[in-house]
Design a protein around this motif. Sequence first.
Motif, PDB file in Angstrom:
ATOM      1  N   VAL A   1     -30.716  14.699  20.489  1.00 30.33           N
ATOM      2  CA  VAL A   1     -31.717  15.225  19.541  1.00 30.33           C
ATOM      3  C   VAL A   1     -32.087  14.130  18.541  1.00 30.33           C
ATOM      4  CG1 VAL A   1     -32.111  16.879  17.657  1.00 30.33           C
ATOM      5  CG2 VAL A   1     -30.951  17.620  19.734  1.00 30.33           C
ATOM      6  N   PHE A   2     -31.048  13.439  18.058  1.00 31.62           N
ATOM      7  CA  PHE A   2     -31.266  12.387  17.063  1.00 31.62           C
ATOM      8  C   PHE A   2     -32.113  11.260  17.661  1.00 31.62           C
ATOM      9  CE2 PHE A   2     -29.832   8.270  15.479  1.00 31.62           C
ATOM     10  CZ  PHE A   2     -30.302   8.368  14.186  1.00 31.62           C
ATOM     11  N   VAL A   3     -31.731  10.823  18.877  1.00 33.98           N
ATOM     12  CA  VAL A   3     -32.445   9.711  19.513  1.00 33.98           C
ATOM     13  C   VAL A   3     -33.898  10.110  19.781  1.00 33.98           C
ATOM     14  CG1 VAL A   3     -32.554   8.298  21.609  1.00 33.98           C
ATOM     15  CG2 VAL A   3     -30.370   8.673  20.490  1.00 33.98           C
ATOM     16  N   PHE A   4     -34.094  11.349  20.211  1.00 35.14           N
ATOM     17  CA  PHE A   4     -35.453  11.824  20.480  1.00 35.14           C
ATOM     18  C   PHE A   4     -36.277  11.840  19.190  1.00 35.14           C
ATOM     19  CE2 PHE A   4     -38.475  15.374  20.603  1.00 35.14           C
ATOM     20  CZ  PHE A   4     -39.258  14.987  21.681  1.00 35.14           C
ATOM     21  N   SER A   5     -35.639  12.297  18.103  1.00 39.69           N
ATOM     22  CA  SER A   5     -36.413  12.396  16.864  1.00 39.69           C
ATOM     23  C   SER A   5     -36.720  11.034  16.244  1.00 39.69           C
ATOM     24  CB  SER A   5     -35.731  13.313  15.845  1.00 39.69           C
ATOM     25  OG  SER A   5     -34.380  13.036  15.796  1.00 39.69           O
TER      26      SER A   5
ATOM     27  N   LYS B   1     -40.187  10.267  16.665  1.00 40.31           N
ATOM     28  CA  LYS B   1     -41.096  11.025  15.798  1.00 40.31           C
ATOM     29  C   LYS B   1     -41.191  10.404  14.396  1.00 40.31           C
ATOM     30  CE  LYS B   1     -41.785  13.604  19.155  1.00 40.31           C
ATOM     31  NZ  LYS B   1     -43.001  13.319  19.915  1.00 40.31           N
ATOM     32  N   LEU B   2     -40.249   9.475  14.108  1.00 39.75           N
ATOM     33  CA  LEU B   2     -40.296   8.784  12.812  1.00 39.75           C
ATOM     34  C   LEU B   2     -41.432   7.759  12.764  1.00 39.75           C
ATOM     35  CD1 LEU B   2     -36.603   7.735  11.993  1.00 39.75           C
ATOM     36  CD2 LEU B   2     -38.044   9.193  10.621  1.00 39.75           C
ATOM     37  N   LEU B   3     -41.863   7.362  13.981  1.00 41.38           N
ATOM     38  CA  LEU B   3     -42.867   6.306  14.057  1.00 41.38           C
ATOM     39  C   LEU B   3     -44.133   6.680  13.311  1.00 41.38           C
ATOM     40  CD1 LEU B   3     -42.879   5.074  17.737  1.00 41.38           C
ATOM     41  CD2 LEU B   3     -42.589   3.714  15.705  1.00 41.38           C
ATOM     42  N   PRO B   4     -44.606   5.782  12.442  1.00 38.85           N
ATOM     43  CA  PRO B   4     -45.862   6.092  11.767  1.00 38.85           C
ATOM     44  C   PRO B   4     -47.030   5.975  12.761  1.00 38.85           C
ATOM     45  CG  PRO B   4     -45.043   3.917  11.125  1.00 38.85           C
ATOM     46  CD  PRO B   4     -44.037   4.492  12.063  1.00 38.85           C
ATOM     47  N   GLY B   5     -48.010   6.814  12.647  1.00 37.21           N
ATOM     48  CA  GLY B   5     -49.201   6.752  13.502  1.00 37.21           C
ATOM     49  C   GLY B   5     -48.994   7.400  14.855  1.00 37.21           C
TER      50      GLY B   5
ATOM     51  N   ILE C   1     -42.966  20.364  20.407  1.00 39.65           N
ATOM     52  CA  ILE C   1     -41.878  19.376  20.339  1.00 39.65           C
ATOM     53  C   ILE C   1     -40.604  19.838  21.091  1.00 39.65           C
ATOM     54  CG2 ILE C   1     -40.266  18.249  18.708  1.00 39.65           C
ATOM     55  CD1 ILE C   1     -42.686  17.572  17.019  1.00 39.65           C
ATOM     56  N   PRO C   2     -40.165  21.113  20.968  1.00 34.86           N
ATOM     57  CA  PRO C   2     -38.965  21.510  21.727  1.00 34.86           C
ATOM     58  C   PRO C   2     -39.142  21.340  23.241  1.00 34.86           C
ATOM     59  CG  PRO C   2     -39.456  23.146  20.048  1.00 34.86           C
ATOM     60  CD  PRO C   2     -40.615  22.216  20.086  1.00 34.86           C
ATOM     61  N   VAL C   3     -40.367  21.589  23.732  1.00 36.29           N
ATOM     62  CA  VAL C   3     -40.626  21.418  25.179  1.00 36.29           C
ATOM     63  C   VAL C   3     -40.569  19.937  25.527  1.00 36.29           C
ATOM     64  CG1 VAL C   3     -42.326  21.799  27.027  1.00 36.29           C
ATOM     65  CG2 VAL C   3     -42.019  23.522  25.226  1.00 36.29           C
TER      66      VAL C   3
ATOM     67  N   ALA D   1     -31.730   0.393  14.754  1.00 40.98           N
ATOM     68  CA  ALA D   1     -32.699   1.327  15.345  1.00 40.98           C
ATOM     69  C   ALA D   1     -33.541   1.979  14.248  1.00 40.98           C
ATOM     70  CB  ALA D   1     -31.973   2.376  16.173  1.00 40.98           C
ATOM     71  N   LEU D   2     -32.877   2.436  13.178  1.00 49.84           N
ATOM     72  CA  LEU D   2     -33.609   3.093  12.088  1.00 49.84           C
ATOM     73  C   LEU D   2     -34.562   2.116  11.403  1.00 49.84           C
ATOM     74  CD1 LEU D   2     -30.844   5.305  10.480  1.00 49.84           C
ATOM     75  CD2 LEU D   2     -33.019   6.120  11.351  1.00 49.84           C
ATOM     76  N   ALA D   3     -34.061   0.889  11.137  1.00 45.43           N
ATOM     77  CA  ALA D   3     -34.904  -0.109  10.475  1.00 45.43           C
ATOM     78  C   ALA D   3     -36.094  -0.460  11.365  1.00 45.43           C
ATOM     79  CB  ALA D   3     -34.083  -1.355  10.157  1.00 45.43           C
ATOM     80  N   ALA D   4     -35.855  -0.480  12.690  1.00 48.14           N
ATOM     81  CA  ALA D   4     -36.938  -0.798  13.615  1.00 48.14           C
ATOM     82  C   ALA D   4     -38.009   0.284  13.579  1.00 48.14           C
ATOM     83  CB  ALA D   4     -36.389  -0.938  15.033  1.00 48.14           C
ATOM     84  N   PHE D   5     -37.577   1.543  13.556  1.00 50.08           N
ATOM     85  CA  PHE D   5     -38.539   2.642  13.571  1.00 50.08           C
ATOM     86  C   PHE D   5     -39.217   2.801  12.210  1.00 50.08           C
ATOM     87  CE2 PHE D   5     -36.447   3.622  17.510  1.00 50.08           C
ATOM     88  CZ  PHE D   5     -37.445   4.195  18.281  1.00 50.08           C
TER      89      PHE D   5
END
Lengths: 315, 299
Positions: free
Chosen positions: A21-25, A28-32, A61-63, B152-156
């Motif tokens: 879940v963490f890796v997937f999210s 989603k942190l990516l801007p844009g 998102i869950p799917v 990883a966090l800093a990259a994202f």
Amino acid sequence: MLSFILRRILIAIPTILLISVFVFSLQKLLPGDPVLAMAGEERDPEVIAFLREKYRLNDPIPVQYAHWVGNAVRGDLGMSLRTNQPVLELIGEKLPVTIQLATMAMIFAMGIGIPAGILSAVRKGTVTDYVANVVALSGLSIPNFWLGIMLILLVSVKWQLLPASGYVPFADDPWRSVQVMLMPAFVLGTALAATLMRHTRSAMLTVLTSDYVRTARAKGLSERRVILKHAFRNALTPIVTLSALLFGELIAGAVLTEQIFTIPGFGKLVVDAVFNRDYAVVQGIVLVTAVGFIVMNLLADVAYVLLNPRLRSQT
Amino acid sequence: MSRAATPVTADAISARDPVLDRKPESRVWKKFRSHRSAMLGGVLVAFFVGMAILAPVLPIPDPAATDWGAVRQAPSAAHWLGTDEIGRDVLSRMIWGAQASLLAGVVSVLIAVALGVPFGIVAGYFGGWTDAVISRCTEALLAAPFLILAIALAAFLGPSLTNAMIAIGISATPLFIRLTRGQVLSVAAEDYVDGARAIGLPTRKILTRYILPNILPPVLVQATLTIATAIIAEASLSFLGLGQQPPAPSWGSMLNTAKNFLNQAPWMALWPGVAIFLVVLGFNLLGDGLRDALDPREQ
């Protein structure tokens, strides 16, 4: 024993799911919008729609997560944007290099840390103990990438004893391969040696005051035999389990060590992926490392039980 | 009657058990002061903190000022620690770099404490499902190696000193959740907490008045030791190009540039590394000393 292992595996499953879940999210942190980046400068609406469909970005998102985790379970961690190779294949290519580095580093760490820890405990309160502790604390405080740079400066640039960088596969030329890896392995092993030394010392100090060691001494056994056969064998259990748990530190340390010595391993893959914005690779690496760490934890638990006869009979 | 009672004289005061009479704080301080390596750690940390604070008033060149006539100059009277590849003064950049390193160390640990301690308290005090969920999440985050997670966090999040501090802080959070949870479990089982519950004190008061003050010493020790780890992590991220961005000075980015000039300008690589080593050693010694001083078994 089998039921113990099965129980531990069952406990690990929710942890692995949470990591996924963490890796997937992370994505989603990516801007844009990642699709806009993939669609190029023209940003053709048809291409954008196709990419959205292809990567299932129109789904809730869950799917999307269920689809991603389903693929991950089948070994599909996506494709590298840069090399267009499957992420798992890429990791599989680089992993043996890092495993060789990590193994050699562990040999250094155990070769230095365990004898130093024993010596420090046996000679508690003496100059030897003090020096060993100072060296261990210094080992923990030295940034390993700086130690690497300093060693390159001395050993490679000034004395020209060992190559400063590069990699030779072990299968191609074992001697040359070990020679090239010697310096990076020493750098990576230093901090671990310090950790191992401190734990060995502490485990030995506990064991040295136990009744069976006193009995062994009372029986008139030589001090060497008492320390190595009676005390150290019993102090070994926490040391072995700690060695398995140092896996995380080894992988993290490998990132910087491989960067300095230009070793094409797992660590360099992380850094290259970060700079190429190859996010599927970054996600894959975090997931594989975390699962690897859980497996090492599991092995550490099994080793702990196997090495401890009292626990063995309880499982 | 009053004459029959033993008068409290100066002699009687001095005859009291000095260990029992001493306040816990003064006992801790005395123990800490007698810990030579902890004092050395304190001196090292104070030196670097002083250096970082005084950087703007020290008579040193601008750390970003380039001098193309003094490129890669060896240490001299004009430039005590030499110059870098574009003629900037290494000493000045090292002094200003202390700000980035210490700021990153302290701020990221503050983030980790601010997130980790409340979650740890909630998990430890309330138990049940809340504890199970928080503990599983903590285990999951602990499974990813600290630096890999931070990278990883800093990259994202994108490369910058602020994002590096956030990444390091989040990566260190599970450590504080686990520590706090364990401490709360042990403190919550104490009689005085039972007593507070029995007299009907609200949970918020029990947590802030009884639980929090008693779990702080181990958190303080862990925070000091984690600052050392965070400083190395910030230097590592800056070394990889994910932390402080040029031309702002940072020890990690100075080392990253220096590795390309090992043959021509070895001094560029020496001093930033020495600085990282000393400040990290300082925090490690300080943390070890605090742990010994605050451990009641060591009294």
